[in-house]
Design a protein around this motif. Structure first.
Motif, PDB file in Angstrom:
ATOM      1  N   SER A 175       0.847  -1.199   0.000  1.00 27.22           N
ATOM      2  CA  SER A 175       0.000   0.000   0.000  1.00 27.22           C
ATOM      3  C   SER A 175       0.881   1.248   0.000  1.00 27.22           C
ATOM      4  N   TYR A 176       0.407   2.296  -0.652  1.00 28.11           N
ATOM      5  CA  TYR A 176       1.153   3.553  -0.770  1.00 28.11           C
ATOM      6  C   TYR A 176       0.328   4.681  -0.156  1.00 28.11           C
ATOM      7  N   THR A 177       0.975   5.476   0.687  1.00 26.44           N
ATOM      8  CA  THR A 177       0.283   6.563   1.379  1.00 26.44           C
ATOM      9  C   THR A 177       1.093   7.849   1.274  1.00 26.44           C
ATOM     10  N   GLU A 178       0.453   8.924   0.881  1.00 28.63           N
ATOM     11  CA  GLU A 178       1.117  10.227   0.868  1.00 28.63           C
ATOM     12  C   GLU A 178       1.156  10.751   2.297  1.00 28.63           C
ATOM     13  N   THR A 179       2.368  10.913   2.840  1.00 27.26           N
ATOM     14  CA  THR A 179       2.504  11.349   4.231  1.00 27.26           C
ATOM     15  C   THR A 179       2.831  12.829   4.360  1.00 27.26           C
ATOM     16  N   ALA A 180       3.284  13.449   3.270  1.00 30.62           N
ATOM     17  CA  ALA A 180       3.602  14.877   3.346  1.00 30.62           C
ATOM     18  C   ALA A 180       3.701  15.460   1.948  1.00 30.62           C
ATOM     19  N   ARG A 181       3.433  16.760   1.886  1.00 31.74           N
ATOM     20  CA  ARG A 181       3.641  17.524   0.651  1.00 31.74           C
ATOM     21  C   ARG A 181       4.194  18.877   1.054  1.00 31.74           C
ATOM     22  N   THR A 182       5.334  19.225   0.497  1.00 25.89           N
ATOM     23  CA  THR A 182       5.984  20.480   0.841  1.00 25.89           C
ATOM     24  C   THR A 182       6.327  21.254  -0.433  1.00 25.89           C
ATOM     25  N   GLY A 183       6.792  22.480  -0.252  1.00 21.85           N
ATOM     26  CA  GLY A 183       7.213  23.286  -1.392  1.00 21.85           C
ATOM     27  C   GLY A 183       6.059  24.040  -2.026  1.00 21.85           C
ATOM     28  N   ASP A 185       3.417  25.445  -5.039  1.00 21.98           N
ATOM     29  CA  ASP A 185       2.569  24.700  -5.961  1.00 21.98           C
ATOM     30  C   ASP A 185       3.277  24.392  -7.273  1.00 21.98           C
ATOM     31  N   HIS A 186       4.160  25.283  -7.721  1.00 23.51           N
ATOM     32  CA  HIS A 186       4.823  25.055  -8.999  1.00 23.51           C
ATOM     33  C   HIS A 186       6.002  24.101  -8.885  1.00 23.51           C
ATOM     34  N   GLN A 187       6.411  23.781  -7.668  1.00 21.04           N
ATOM     35  CA  GLN A 187       7.534  22.859  -7.489  1.00 21.04           C
ATOM     36  C   GLN A 187       7.341  22.050  -6.199  1.00 21.04           C
ATOM     37  N   PRO A 188       6.308  21.223  -6.150  1.00 17.40           N
ATOM     38  CA  PRO A 188       6.014  20.491  -4.917  1.00 17.40           C
ATOM     39  C   PRO A 188       6.971  19.324  -4.703  1.00 17.40           C
ATOM     40  N   ALA A 189       7.024  18.852  -3.465  1.00 23.87           N
ATOM     41  CA  ALA A 189       7.786  17.643  -3.120  1.00 23.87           C
ATOM     42  C   ALA A 189       6.840  16.730  -2.341  1.00 23.87           C
ATOM     43  N   PHE A 190       6.702  15.511  -2.813  1.00 22.51           N
ATOM     44  CA  PHE A 190       5.787  14.555  -2.204  1.00 22.51           C
ATOM     45  C   PHE A 190       6.567  13.496  -1.434  1.00 22.51           C
ATOM     46  N   THR A 191       6.109  13.177  -0.230  1.00 23.50           N
ATOM     47  CA  THR A 191       6.683  12.084   0.544  1.00 23.50           C
ATOM     48  C   THR A 191       5.671  10.944   0.588  1.00 23.50           C
ATOM     49  N   ILE A 192       6.120   9.784   0.139  1.00 27.40           N
ATOM     50  CA  ILE A 192       5.252   8.613   0.046  1.00 27.40           C
ATOM     51  C   ILE A 192       5.813   7.488   0.917  1.00 27.40           C
ATOM     52  N   ALA A 193       4.929   6.842   1.661  1.00 28.82           N
ATOM     53  CA  ALA A 193       5.305   5.656   2.444  1.00 28.82           C
ATOM     54  C   ALA A 193       4.707   4.428   1.783  1.00 28.82           C
ATOM     55  N   VAL A 194       5.519   3.395   1.611  1.00 25.66           N
ATOM     56  CA  VAL A 194       5.030   2.128   1.092  1.00 25.66           C
ATOM     57  C   VAL A 194       5.145   1.093   2.207  1.00 25.66           C
ATOM     58  N   GLU A 213       6.716   7.200  -5.237  1.00 21.14           N
ATOM     59  CA  GLU A 213       6.283   5.818  -5.058  1.00 21.14           C
ATOM     60  C   GLU A 213       7.340   4.843  -5.569  1.00 21.14           C
ATOM     61  N   GLN A 214       7.896   5.146  -6.727  1.00 18.41           N
ATOM     62  CA  GLN A 214       8.940   4.281  -7.288  1.00 18.41           C
ATOM     63  C   GLN A 214      10.172   4.244  -6.393  1.00 18.41           C
ATOM     64  N   ALA A 215      10.562   5.411  -5.886  1.00 13.60           N
ATOM     65  CA  ALA A 215      11.736   5.472  -5.022  1.00 13.60           C
ATOM     66  C   ALA A 215      11.504   4.728  -3.713  1.00 13.60           C
ATOM     67  N   ALA A 216      10.310   4.864  -3.150  1.00 15.67           N
ATOM     68  CA  ALA A 216       9.996   4.154  -1.909  1.00 15.67           C
ATOM     69  C   ALA A 216       9.983   2.648  -2.132  1.00 15.67           C
ATOM     70  N   ALA A 217       9.389   2.227  -3.255  1.00 13.83           N
ATOM     71  CA  ALA A 217       9.357   0.799  -3.576  1.00 13.83           C
ATOM     72  C   ALA A 217      10.755   0.249  -3.765  1.00 13.83           C
ATOM     73  N   ALA A 218      11.623   1.006  -4.448  1.00 13.48           N
ATOM     74  CA  ALA A 218      12.994   0.557  -4.655  1.00 13.48           C
ATOM     75  C   ALA A 218      13.732   0.415  -3.329  1.00 13.48           C
ATOM     76  N   ALA A 219      13.514   1.370  -2.426  1.00  9.25           N
ATOM     77  CA  ALA A 219      14.174   1.309  -1.121  1.00  9.25           C
ATOM     78  C   ALA A 219      13.691   0.108  -0.321  1.00  9.25           C
ATOM     79  N   LEU A 220      12.397  -0.169  -0.385  1.00 12.54           N
ATOM     80  CA  LEU A 220      11.864  -1.313   0.358  1.00 12.54           C
ATOM     81  C   LEU A 220      12.331  -2.631  -0.245  1.00 12.54           C
ATOM     82  N   LEU A 221      12.456  -2.659  -1.567  1.00 12.40           N
ATOM     83  CA  LEU A 221      12.982  -3.871  -2.219  1.00 12.40           C
ATOM     84  C   LEU A 221      14.391  -4.187  -1.722  1.00 12.40           C
ATOM     85  N   LYS A 222      15.219  -3.155  -1.613  1.00 11.96           N
ATOM     86  CA  LYS A 222      16.585  -3.364  -1.124  1.00 11.96           C
ATOM     87  C   LYS A 222      16.556  -3.905   0.304  1.00 11.96           C
ATOM     88  N   LYS A 223      15.648  -3.383   1.130  1.00 14.56           N
ATOM     89  CA  LYS A 223      15.556  -3.816   2.516  1.00 14.56           C
ATOM     90  C   LYS A 223      15.147  -5.288   2.599  1.00 14.56           C
TER      91      LYS A 223
END
Length: 226
Positions: A175-183, A185-194, A213-223
């Protein structure tokens, strides 16, 4: 029709000189700039996707004549997916020459992954229509370069790979959840937890939800692989 200085420079970065400069202009015109006197690049994008696909299919068959379809398919998907097209677009600074409407420009359109990927496909189509398939193939092979020979056998996107890992162990899809959004509107940064059904989790932050989401999935795959 004569190309503007920025488009002439972009043409040089592509390594291709247009006989019909209007095709290049259309390929970099986003729908937010469309008018009665100006066509956008959506039809070219449709065509360019198919031209890119054929070039990559041919290149992969040539690179590994003995590879079965089961290996060729993920390699192909890795080479034609949106992220790869956007990466190539960034390398030739395509964003700098895209013609955008005011609202799209204010929202950071020149950096948007989807917009860059679509424009890259449109440019490929413009070359194809201007010089034929051989010309398009030459430019694509040059721009994609070592990506073709270096593409991994397991070149699946991280989200797909993680889902397959979970399913192979009888777990529900992650499951993927957006935990934060910063920055701004024209340059947002999203934090996603998988999170996996087993409770293992990782987070990542990126400029788009998809990238995060892709970066979080890749990090969890490594773990979990450890």
């Amino acid at each position: 029709m004569k190309l503007s200085a920025d488009l002439a420079s972009f043409s040089q970065r592509l390594g291709y000189s247009f006989v019909r400069p209007d095709l290049l202009v259309r390929s970099v015109t986003h729908s937010s700039m469309v008018s009665i006197h100006r066509d956008d690049n959506q039809r070219l994008e449709f065509l360019g996707d198919r031209v890119l696909g054929l070039v990559m299919a041919e290149a992969l068959l040539k690179a590994d004549p003995s590879a079965p379809e089961g290996l060729l398919a993920p390699r192909y998907n890795a080479l034609v997916r949106r992220e790869t097209c956007a990466d190539v677009a960034r390398e030739v600074d395509l964003g700098a020459v895209i013609k955008l409407g005011r609202s799209e420009m204010k929202s950071g359109g020149r950096r948007k992954e989807a917009l860059l990927a679509d424009a890259m496909e449109a440019v490929i189509a413009a070359i194809y229509q201007d010089g034929g398939f051989d010309a398009a193939r030459k430019v694509v092979l040059h721009l994609w370069g070592a990506r073709i020979t270096n593409v991994a056998d397991d070149a699946r996107d991280a989200k797909t790979a993680l889902q397959e890992w979970a399913q192979a162990r009888g777990e529900a899809p992650p499951s993927y959840t957006e935990t934060a959004r910063t920055g701004p509107d024209h340059q947002p940064a999203f934090t996603i937890a998988v999170t996996l059904e087993s409770g293992q989790t990782e987070t990542a932050t990126a400029g788009s939800k998809r990238q995060a989401e892709q970066a979080a999935a890749a990090a969890l795959l490594k773990k979990v692989d450890r």
